[in-house]
Design a protein around this motif. Structure first.
Motif, short mmCIF file in Angstrom:
data_model
loop_
_atom_site.label_atom_id
_atom_site.label_comp_id
_atom_site.label_asym_id
_atom_site.label_seq_id
_atom_site.Cartn_x
_atom_site.Cartn_y
_atom_site.Cartn_z
N TYR A 49 -25.53 -18.68 -13.17
CA TYR A 49 -25.08 -17.41 -12.62
C TYR A 49 -25.09 -16.23 -13.72
CZ TYR A 49 -23.51 -20.31 -8.56
OH TYR A 49 -23.22 -21.05 -7.57
N SER A 50 -24.68 -16.71 -14.97
CA SER A 50 -24.39 -15.96 -15.89
C SER A 50 -24.96 -16.47 -17.39
CB SER A 50 -23.10 -15.59 -16.01
OG SER A 50 -22.21 -16.63 -16.12
N ARG A 51 -25.16 -15.25 -18.37
CA ARG A 51 -25.48 -15.66 -19.59
C ARG A 51 -24.83 -14.64 -20.45
NH1 ARG A 51 -27.19 -19.62 -17.83
NH2 ARG A 51 -28.89 -20.86 -18.21
N GLU A 79 -31.23 -0.87 -12.84
CA GLU A 79 -31.22 0.31 -12.15
C GLU A 79 -32.30 0.33 -11.35
OE1 GLU A 79 -31.26 3.22 -15.09
OE2 GLU A 79 -28.91 2.94 -15.63
N ALA A 80 -33.51 -0.16 -11.83
CA ALA A 80 -34.84 -0.07 -11.21
C ALA A 80 -34.93 -1.14 -10.02
CB ALA A 80 -36.07 -0.39 -12.07
N ALA A 81 -34.08 -2.35 -10.15
CA ALA A 81 -34.05 -3.12 -9.10
C ALA A 81 -33.00 -2.87 -8.00
CB ALA A 81 -34.03 -4.62 -9.64
N GLY A 82 -32.13 -1.93 -8.22
CA GLY A 82 -30.95 -1.46 -7.41
C GLY A 82 -29.95 -2.49 -7.46
N GLU A 83 -29.65 -3.29 -8.57
CA GLU A 83 -28.61 -4.23 -8.63
C GLU A 83 -27.97 -4.28 -9.85
OE1 GLU A 83 -29.67 -8.33 -8.62
OE2 GLU A 83 -31.53 -7.77 -8.40
N GLN A 84 -27.02 -4.64 -9.92
CA GLN A 84 -26.00 -4.81 -11.33
C GLN A 84 -26.49 -6.01 -12.02
OE1 GLN A 84 -21.95 -4.60 -11.32
NE2 GLN A 84 -21.67 -4.03 -13.48
N GLU A 142 -15.83 -6.93 -28.98
CA GLU A 142 -17.16 -6.20 -28.79
C GLU A 142 -17.00 -5.50 -27.23
OE1 GLU A 142 -21.13 -7.74 -29.57
OE2 GLU A 142 -20.41 -9.32 -30.14
N PRO A 143 -16.43 -4.30 -27.24
CA PRO A 143 -16.10 -3.55 -26.12
C PRO A 143 -17.53 -3.31 -25.09
CG PRO A 143 -15.65 -1.96 -27.44
CD PRO A 143 -16.09 -3.37 -28.21
N THR A 144 -18.56 -3.20 -25.68
CA THR A 144 -19.66 -2.92 -24.79
C THR A 144 -20.74 -4.00 -24.57
OG1 THR A 144 -20.94 -2.20 -26.82
CG2 THR A 144 -19.55 -0.54 -25.83
N ALA A 145 -20.11 -5.15 -24.80
CA ALA A 145 -20.97 -6.40 -24.53
C ALA A 145 -20.26 -7.05 -23.65
CB ALA A 145 -20.89 -7.36 -25.72
N GLY A 146 -21.00 -8.25 -23.13
CA GLY A 146 -20.49 -8.74 -21.75
C GLY A 146 -21.29 -9.90 -21.30
N PHE A 147 -21.76 -9.88 -20.03
CA PHE A 147 -22.75 -10.93 -19.71
C PHE A 147 -23.67 -10.48 -18.81
CE2 PHE A 147 -18.99 -10.93 -16.62
CZ PHE A 147 -19.79 -11.06 -15.42
N LEU A 148 -24.77 -11.49 -18.54
CA LEU A 148 -25.81 -10.90 -17.83
C LEU A 148 -25.83 -11.96 -16.47
CD1 LEU A 148 -28.38 -10.64 -20.47
CD2 LEU A 148 -27.73 -8.57 -19.26
N ARG A 149 -26.09 -11.30 -15.27
CA ARG A 149 -26.31 -12.20 -14.33
C ARG A 149 -27.62 -12.96 -14.22
NH1 ARG A 149 -23.18 -7.70 -10.31
NH2 ARG A 149 -21.05 -8.76 -10.39
N ASP A 254 -16.91 -14.18 -11.67
CA ASP A 254 -17.65 -13.09 -11.12
C ASP A 254 -18.35 -13.17 -9.76
OD1 ASP A 254 -19.29 -10.41 -11.51
OD2 ASP A 254 -21.01 -11.98 -11.79
N GLN A 255 -17.93 -12.33 -8.92
CA GLN A 255 -18.63 -12.57 -7.45
C GLN A 255 -18.01 -13.92 -6.97
OE1 GLN A 255 -22.74 -11.98 -8.36
NE2 GLN A 255 -22.82 -10.07 -7.59
N GLY A 256 -16.92 -14.06 -7.08
CA GLY A 256 -16.24 -15.53 -6.59
C GLY A 256 -17.01 -16.92 -7.08
#
Length: 386
Positions: A49-51, A79-84, A142-149, A254-256
């Motif tokens: 799900y995430s990295r 943005e190009a794929a239309g999803e976050q 790091e406030p602008t970091a996070g994870f990728l789906r 994330d997303q349940g």
């Protein structure tokens, strides 16, 4: 391509292979991607799900810079794929050890203008009331970091590749004596150049270069993920977090899917052809033990467990190099648990090098098959932080 040989063949549709194919197509090349399974499928290295995506890399300015550029590419792909695909949850480094690696990371980030802050345990508890501060000395945030789906990201890259004119072929390829690809019937797959991005299968395909006895050996090991049912610990309520001292990391609900916890525990070597359905019992026990940072996880129900693997090199550095005996063949592997986020950069690097037949474009000897330099290293590679 229209029936002719492609400029580039990419074997393996994980995050590195999909991005290599996409970047090569964007450079104007005709490209074929061959993948036995579905890109981004659940039982693949890139398919969970995430990295985590974080800028911190100790003293390693190269990989920090790669992350800055990769993050832009991931956002653009979404943005190009239309999803976050990227979720800006922030990344908190909970310092409970000597903190040297985090200090080097902070210095590099400040020099590069990457947003970061150092906060006290008391400030951290105020921000995240479910936090446990036992043994905590400070937090590098790091406030602008996070994870990728993760699985979504690979599938999006594969879709964009096809949308932009690339060809995906479902099937299995094996190397000929010279490293070129053969299809399942043993027929050569003709291409101008070939990039092998076969993840945990790479040591089996090229044992002489990345097998157990090679200098650049890649060992697929098992590192599992446990998802706890904690609905009040989502994005905004807790950060993505890493604690090197406790040897554990986590990602918000994330997303349940649940709160993801990854303990530093090798549950043995990994055969990618026999993928277990769930995590090793010791991984589950260690996840609960390591949940000191968020004590409520110790008693939280388990929503799901996943058997995961990453192909680790001895140094934790990637393998990105030209076949020593065939300049038209390239190998990309050894993500060492932290290579997912660099997919756009690895893809661009390998696409340009293979299409131009130019190994000089590879930036550092630590990524070579032979005479690998040490270079800056990170204990996080050993922890398997994606």
């Amino acid at each position: 391509m229209a029936g002719g040989a492609p400029d580039l063949l990419v074997v393996g549709g994980g995050v590195w292979g999909s991005w290599t194919a996409l970047q090569a197509r964007r450079l104007g090349a005709t490209v074929q991607l061959i993948e036995e399974r579905e890109p981004g499928g659940p039982k693949t290295t890139s398919g969970d799900y995430s990295r985590i995506i974080r800028h911190s890399h100790g003293e390693d300015a190269l990989l920090m810079g790669w992350t800055q550029r990769a993050l832009v590419a991931w956002k653009e792909l979404g943005e190009a794929a239309g999803e976050q695909i990227f979720v800006e949850s922030g990344v908190a480094w909970f310092v409970s050890g000597d903190g040297i690696w985090e200090a080097h990371s902070e210095q590099r980030m400040r020099e590069a203008g990457v947003p970061c802050e150092r906060i006290t345990p008391e400030e951290a508890l105020h921000r995240w009331p479910t936090l446990g501060t036992d043994g905590l000395t400070s937090v590098l945030y790091e406030p602008t970091a996070g994870f990728l789906r993760a699985g979504n990201g690979v599938r999006a890259a594969a879709r964009m590749f096809e949308r932009e004119g690339g060809v995906i072929t479902r099937g299995r390829a094996t190397p000929a004596v010279d490293g070129s690809a053969l299809d399942a019937s043993g027929t050569p797959i003709v291409a101008g150049a070939t990039v092998w991005a076969a993840g945990p299968w790479l040591p089996e395909l090229f044992p002489q270069f990345v097998g157990a006895d090679a200098e650049a050996s890649i060992i697929p090991v098992r590192r599992d993920a446990i998802y706890f049912d904690a609905p009040n610990m989502g994005v905004g309520e807790i950060p993505t977090w890493i604690d090197e001292g406790l040897a554990v990391w986590g990602i918000p609900n994330d997303q349940g899917h649940g709160v993801k916890v990854g303990p530093e525990f090798d549950a043995g070597n990994f055969d990618p052809s026999v993928w277990p359905d769930e995590a090793h019992p010791t991984s589950i026990a260690r996840a609960r033990e390591c949940a000191v940072r968020f004590p409520s996880l110790k008693s939280a129900p388990i929503k799901e467990t996943r058997a995961c693997q990453h192909e680790r090199t001895k140094s934790g550095h990637y393998v990105l190099d030209q076949h020593p005996e065939n300049p038209a063949i390239w190998l990309a592997g050894g993500g060492s648990g932290h290579g997912y986020k660099q997919g756009p950069m690895v893809g661009e690097l390998m696409a340009r090098a293979a299409l131009n037949n130019n190994p000089v474009q590879l930036p550092d000897r630590r990524f070579k098959l032979r005479d690998r330099s040490e270079g800056p290293s990170s204990p996080m590679g050993e922890m398997g932080l994606a």
